[in-house]
Design an enzyme around this catalytic site. Structure first.
Site, PDB file in Angstrom:
ATOM      1  N   SER A 206       0.806  -1.218   0.000  1.00 41.62           N
ATOM      2  CA  SER A 206       0.000   0.000   0.000  1.00 41.62           C
ATOM      3  C   SER A 206       0.841   1.272   0.000  1.00 41.62           C
ATOM      4  O   SER A 206       0.465   2.275  -0.615  1.00 41.62           O
ATOM      5  CB  SER A 206      -0.936   0.002   1.215  1.00 41.62           C
ATOM      6  OG  SER A 206      -1.790  -1.118   1.194  1.00 41.62           O
ATOM      7  N   HIS A 252       0.563   4.455   4.262  1.00 35.22           N
ATOM      8  CA  HIS A 252      -0.128   5.159   3.189  1.00 35.22           C
ATOM      9  C   HIS A 252       0.352   6.603   3.078  1.00 35.22           C
ATOM     10  O   HIS A 252       0.658   7.095   1.991  1.00 35.22           O
ATOM     11  CB  HIS A 252      -1.635   5.121   3.437  1.00 35.22           C
ATOM     12  CG  HIS A 252      -2.224   3.749   3.343  1.00 35.22           C
ATOM     13  ND1 HIS A 252      -3.581   3.526   3.260  1.00 35.22           N
ATOM     14  CD2 HIS A 252      -1.649   2.519   3.303  1.00 35.22           C
ATOM     15  CE1 HIS A 252      -3.817   2.230   3.187  1.00 35.22           C
ATOM     16  NE2 HIS A 252      -2.654   1.599   3.225  1.00 35.22           N
TER      17      HIS A 252
END
Length: 302
Positions: A206, A252
């Site tokens: 991610s 993230h």
């Protein structure tokens, strides 16, 4: 152009300077044509048609015909990379690596995950020892980027990679795209290492994917494209990041910031200093990541 017929006296005339000189490769062939680049006499067999006049074969092999090196006229991307026949090659390789590691996880179970996930510092009861990045297992910062344990997790990340990767790979070139992906992933790992609980494991691509998302936004802004679709997508992903439980938001955010910064340096570099700026951008990003990892390591082991 008609060839000047040779004669038994041709070479002698060329040597004496009383007639046309002989070709630099075939001295027995007098000619009045010279290479437009090196000015050597060339016969019809040695002539290569150019935009203006003719060139000899050596000059054609040694340059582009424009006075520059052959590489100077190779088509380039917006970031200065060469245009590849397959703009999805690196994306496919990254997909394959993630899939291969996932299959290995399915085959080996949790043991492989415990050895490759991102972990700051914790006690491993199976090995009766401390493990984690702070214990010198630096490879976890990289291996966690390719590690997935659940089908929905890898499916979402790989679909995002397939959607975001090819346009960026085509725009940046293979080498720059690879650097962007890996540095973004490392940025996500570094921020997770810094801010997450030391014994909280995390894994997944991610961070790198968010880096590609940030790079896409930077690229679209550079090309003056409509920013609304990517901004909406970015907002939805950030909302999902902070509202959904059990998500390592640090990865993230770290990947997003690093990916956008690296992409900015790549697409806004002056044309005559692209390579220097690109290398400097990547080096500075890696130094910042290294500094974050060093600071956190001192906190955990100090």
């Amino acid at each position: 152009m008609d060839q000047v017929p040779g004669s038994p006296q041709g070479p002698q005339d060329a040597r004496d300077g009383d007639g046309p000189q002989g070709c630099y490769r075939h001295p027995d062939r007098p000619t009045g044509v010279r290479c437009t680049r090196c000015d050597r006499p060339i016969c019809p067999d040695c002539m290569v048609s150019a935009s203006v006049g003719f060139q000899c074969q050596e000059c054609v092999r040694g340059g582009s015909g424009t006075g520059h090196a052959p590489q100077a006229t190779v088509p380039r991307t917006i970031a200065g990379g060469t245009i590849a026949a397959d703009p999805r090659l690196v994306t496919k390789i990254l997909l394959g690596l993630n899939a291969a590691v996932f299959l290995a996880v399915l085959a080996s179970g949790a043991e492989l995950v415990d050895r490759l996930d991102l972990l700051g510092l914790a006690f491993d009861p199976n090995r009766y020892q401390l493990v984690g990045v702070a214990e010198g297992e630096w490879y976890r910062l990289v291996t966690a980027m390719f590690l997935h344990q659940q089908v929905p997790h890898i499916a979402f990340n790989m679909l995002s990679l397939w959607w975001l990767g090819p346009p960026l790979e085509a725009a940046l070139g293979r080498l720059r795209f690879t650097a962007l992906y890996l540095i973004s992933g490392l940025g996500g790992s570094a921020l997770s290492y810094l801010l997450a609980a030391q014994n909280q494991p995390s894994l997944g691509a991610s961070g790198a994917i968010f880096g590609l998302l940030g790079a896409t936004a930077v690229l679209l802004r550079r090309l003056n494209y409509d920013m609304k679709p990517v901004l909406i997508l970015l907002g939805l992903n950030l909302a999902f990041t902070f509202l959904w439980p059990n998500i390592a938001w640090q990865a993230h955010v770290g990947g997003l910031v690093v990916g956008a910064a690296v992409a900015f340096g790549m697409v806004h570099a002056p044309r005559d200093r692209r390579t220097v700026v690109h290398v400097a951008t990547c080096v500075l990003a890696l130094l910042a990541i290294g500094a974050v990892v060093w600071v956190r390591t001192l906190q955990l082991v100090g």
